[in-house]
Design an enzyme around this catalytic site. Sequence first.
Site, mmCIF file in Angstrom:
data_model
loop_
_atom_site.group_PDB
_atom_site.id
_atom_site.type_symbol
_atom_site.label_atom_id
_atom_site.label_comp_id
_atom_site.label_asym_id
_atom_site.label_seq_id
_atom_site.Cartn_x
_atom_site.Cartn_y
_atom_site.Cartn_z
ATOM 1 N N HIS A 63 -3.968 -1.390 -2.669
ATOM 2 C CA HIS A 63 -3.137 -0.875 -3.763
ATOM 3 C C HIS A 63 -2.933 -1.964 -4.798
ATOM 4 O O HIS A 63 -2.770 -3.143 -4.470
ATOM 5 C CB HIS A 63 -1.822 -0.285 -3.254
ATOM 6 C CG HIS A 63 -0.809 -1.243 -2.730
ATOM 7 N ND1 HIS A 63 0.115 -1.872 -3.536
ATOM 8 C CD2 HIS A 63 -0.524 -1.672 -1.481
ATOM 9 C CE1 HIS A 63 0.914 -2.624 -2.802
ATOM 10 N NE2 HIS A 63 0.546 -2.536 -1.551
ATOM 11 N N ASP A 165 1.773 -8.995 -2.301
ATOM 12 C CA ASP A 165 1.745 -7.560 -1.983
ATOM 13 C C ASP A 165 1.542 -6.792 -3.283
ATOM 14 O O ASP A 165 2.486 -6.573 -4.008
ATOM 15 C CB ASP A 165 3.049 -7.168 -1.288
ATOM 16 C CG ASP A 165 3.113 -5.693 -0.937
ATOM 17 O OD1 ASP A 165 2.087 -5.010 -1.027
ATOM 18 O OD2 ASP A 165 4.212 -5.225 -0.581
ATOM 19 N N GLU A 196 1.293 2.991 -4.323
ATOM 20 C CA GLU A 196 1.494 2.832 -2.876
ATOM 21 C C GLU A 196 2.952 2.566 -2.568
ATOM 22 O O GLU A 196 3.510 3.087 -1.604
ATOM 23 C CB GLU A 196 0.621 1.675 -2.355
ATOM 24 C CG GLU A 196 0.596 1.560 -0.827
ATOM 25 C CD GLU A 196 1.673 0.659 -0.230
ATOM 26 O OE1 GLU A 196 1.789 0.615 1.008
ATOM 27 O OE2 GLU A 196 2.433 -0.005 -0.991
ATOM 28 N N GLU A 197 3.567 1.740 -3.403
ATOM 29 C CA GLU A 197 4.922 1.264 -3.100
ATOM 30 C C GLU A 197 5.982 2.357 -3.198
ATOM 31 O O GLU A 197 7.105 2.181 -2.764
ATOM 32 C CB GLU A 197 5.291 0.098 -4.034
ATOM 33 C CG GLU A 197 4.429 -1.158 -3.862
ATOM 34 C CD GLU A 197 4.697 -1.901 -2.564
ATOM 35 O OE1 GLU A 197 5.521 -1.438 -1.764
ATOM 36 O OE2 GLU A 197 4.056 -2.947 -2.345
ATOM 37 N N ASP A 219 -4.028 -4.859 2.977
ATOM 38 C CA ASP A 219 -2.669 -5.044 2.458
ATOM 39 C C ASP A 219 -2.039 -6.223 3.199
ATOM 40 O O ASP A 219 -2.652 -6.787 4.098
ATOM 41 C CB ASP A 219 -1.863 -3.747 2.696
ATOM 42 C CG ASP A 219 -0.698 -3.591 1.725
ATOM 43 O OD1 ASP A 219 -0.213 -4.609 1.189
ATOM 44 O OD2 ASP A 219 -0.262 -2.442 1.533
ATOM 45 N N HIS A 306 7.978 -8.552 -0.436
ATOM 46 C CA HIS A 306 8.822 -7.873 -1.431
ATOM 47 C C HIS A 306 9.846 -8.797 -2.077
ATOM 48 O O HIS A 306 10.720 -8.338 -2.811
ATOM 49 C CB HIS A 306 9.494 -6.602 -0.880
ATOM 50 C CG HIS A 306 8.540 -5.444 -0.760
ATOM 51 N ND1 HIS A 306 8.937 -4.137 -0.646
ATOM 52 C CD2 HIS A 306 7.186 -5.412 -0.752
ATOM 53 C CE1 HIS A 306 7.867 -3.356 -0.570
ATOM 54 N NE2 HIS A 306 6.795 -4.120 -0.622
HETATM 55 CO CO CO Z 1 4.715 -3.453 -0.457
HETATM 56 ZN ZN ZN Z 2 1.589 -3.468 0.083
#
Ligand code: CO
Ligand code: ZN
Length: 331
Positions: A63, A165, A196-197, A219, A306
Amino acid sequence: MSKVFEYYQRLAQAFGPSGREDAVRELIGGMAGDFCDDITTDALGSLICRKCGAGKKVVAAAHMDSIGVVATYIDDKGFIRFGAVGGLFRGDLINIQVRFENGTRGVISYEEKTPFKDVTLEHLFIDIGAGSREDAEKRVRVGDFAVFEALPFEQDGILCGPYLDNRIGCATLLLAMEALPETVENDLYFVFTVQEEVGLRGAGPAAFGILPDYAIAVDVTDTGDLPEHKYPMACHMGKGAAVKVMDRSVICSMEVRDALENAAKGLNLQTQREIMMAGGTDTAALQKTGAGIYAGALSIPTRYIHSPSEMCAARDVEEAAAILAKAMQEL
Ligand code: CO
Ligand code: ZN
């Protein structure tokens, strides 16, 4: 500077919160151009880079969207309230810098009268230094997205910065593409997915457009190597790429797990087995595409996911790219 860091830095610079991936897509399209035969974009915005072959259809997916924030309300004094784009944790957000698409910078802070243990996203605001609502609205409108702004670094083979990420997954796909020979037997698709998130929204439609025989998501994953980690996890930063067994969204197909582990063995590379207790990945959406697809994932062990200071090892990324390139050809 490692090539991994160079790629990561370029990719992390590009603005690309979920649903607003245009700048990242353009950048990746430019970087991938020389290494594939055909590039298309689907209606949701996923980028599909194809290296043609007559054999099995194999998808690798990463992603390209990131988490971020969206302005929801600007008060009389010019402070901006915001909503979450993807999973945000308040502990990661206090007094950090953000950047809007037009370049406007600001700081996220919180209402200090609220005891910190009770602070939620509703108690947070973005301060762009404006004196009033009118002043603020010259730069930011309700509905504008912003991303973390932080300076990445590389030190002794360790990378740190925002949006590993999953720009590091995108870098892995690019490195794998570059490692392929001139002609390949399998029909290979490198898919850079959107949204994706916010719930694995882009991967399924992108895969449906291809209907591959096999799919491999790339990922980041958690690591179990931090002091008093929340649960035991046999996955450590710098100990090799991780082959996903399962996470909250998916149980990986043995066909793909075996292919990844065998490719690593063939390259004399160590892998780790990953079981992530929280969070999901595109793997789940890929697996449930059409009548069902053999799907698995290769993960980069990453700390502080994150947050604006995610951390991983460059070597894990290099090895993941080599394993991915080999597995895609051997499936
Ligand atoms: Co993420
Ligand atoms: Zn991710």
